[in-house]
Design an enzyme around this catalytic site. Structure first.
Site, PDB file in Angstrom:
ATOM      1  N   GLY A  36       0.699  -1.132  -0.091  1.00 33.18           N
ATOM      2  CA  GLY A  36       0.011   0.141  -0.086  1.00 33.18           C
ATOM      3  C   GLY A  36       1.081   1.464   0.140  1.00 33.18           C
ATOM      4  O   GLY A  36       0.496   2.150  -0.686  1.00 33.18           O
ATOM      5  N   HIS A  37       1.827   1.460   0.978  1.00 34.75           N
ATOM      6  CA  HIS A  37       2.774   2.374   0.850  1.00 34.75           C
ATOM      7  C   HIS A  37       3.481   2.675  -0.407  1.00 34.75           C
ATOM      8  O   HIS A  37       3.709   3.660  -1.047  1.00 34.75           O
ATOM      9  CB  HIS A  37       3.896   2.178   1.951  1.00 34.75           C
ATOM     10  CG  HIS A  37       3.269   2.210   3.199  1.00 34.75           C
ATOM     11  ND1 HIS A  37       3.349   0.984   4.173  1.00 34.75           N
ATOM     12  CD2 HIS A  37       2.643   3.149   4.238  1.00 34.75           C
ATOM     13  CE1 HIS A  37       2.889   1.320   5.172  1.00 34.75           C
ATOM     14  NE2 HIS A  37       2.302   2.822   5.439  1.00 34.75           N
TER      15      HIS A  37
END
Ligand code: PAF
Length: 290
Positions: A36-37
């Site tokens: 996600g990051h």
């Protein structure tokens, strides 16, 4: 890739990049980086020449000391992931650098910070806005990218940038999910394996609500009841909140939905009675379009 630990050094780098005409994207994180990051890094890359990422487990946004103590810290792995993802600069300050002794000034949040996570985590959002303001002043980005999983945080930070005239475009990045639909979160690693198996109830509840709206359901109360019933199917899940809200103001959605509504969920997953570990609180959301 450069790794920087002090605000002064970061400000000097930011000044040099800005004078050279480079556009800077900032991805603020608390580390324990996951895909996600890394998707936020890619989002930043589309919008800027340089992508900087910050890693700081911000003590001022934790209202529960136990939660802060067990928050995963994986700096070495994080740096390797940043390098592989083409991050240009990582800012990894210590707590004294970000919150020096005697600090008295905080950025307070108004109405957007009252419901949902603001209701059950007092002081959380002012911890976030204070630290993100400091990161903006240290890194001087043109654009900053935050995940849409933290819908309320993103709304608050957009509003803060506007209210305080930060010359920073605040951008949202899509939620990334595991194969079973669980939203990626640094906290997932702390779930007991049995709780992890039950965690997809969140996304199932969001999908059930979406299907109900698609087939004509407009009654807010009925939709929330349906969501609660779905989550209650997981024996280790305890609902913190399950609410329908206006996607912009975060005020309560009307009894009869007439326009888009944010369905926001926060659920504690406890370990089984004979299992070890702490309970882990997960959040997820979806905007429903009647
Ligand atoms: O979303 C997070 O990881 C944090 O709240 C943030 C934005 C990095 C501020 O500490």
């Amino acid at each position: 890739m450069e790794v920087v630990h002090t605000i002064r050094e970061l400000q000097r780098l930011a000044d040099a990049e800005r004078s050279a005409g480079q556009r800077l994207a900032l991805v603020p994180t608390m580390g324990a980086l996951h895909d996600g990051h890394l998707s936020l890094v890619r989002e930043g890359r589309k919008r800027a020449d340089r992508v900087w990422l910050t890693i700081f487990v911000n003590p001022t946004q934790f209202n529960d000391p136990k939660d802060l103590a067990v928050y995963p810290r994986t700096l070495e792995e994080d740096l390797a992931k940043c390098e592989a993802a083409g991050v240009d600069v990582v800012f990894a300050p210590n707590a004294k650098e970000m919150v020096p002794e005697g600090s008295q000034t905080r950025v307070e949040v108004g109405e957007l910070g009252l419901p949902l996570c603001g209701g059950t985590r007092p002081g959380h959002f002012s911890g976030v806005t204070t630290i993100v303001s400091k990161l903006f002043l240290a890194a001087k980005p043109h654009v900053a990218v935050f995940g849409e999983k933290d819908y309320q945080q993103l709304a608050i930070l957009r509003r803060m940038a506007r209210d305080l005239n930060f010359d920073v475009e605040v951008v949202g990045g899509k939620t990334v999910r595991e194969a079973d639909g669980v939203a990626l979160s640094s906290r997932n690693v702390n779930l007991h394996p049995e709780a992890r198996r039950q965690a997809p109830v969140l996304v199932r509840a969001l999908e059930a609500a979406q299907r109900a709206v698609a087939s004509g359901e407009r009654d807010s109360r009925a939709i929330v009841q349906l969501v609660r019933r779905e989550i209650d199917k997981a024996p280790l899940a305890r609902i913190d909140y399950a609410e329908l809200r206006d996607p912009d103001s975060l005020g309560l959605a009307p009894a009869e939905l007439a326009g888009p509504a944010l369905l926001a969920l926060a659920v504690h997953f406890h370990p089984p009675q004979d299992g070890d570990g702490a309970s882990v609180r997960l959040i997820d959301n979806r905007v429903l379009y009647p």
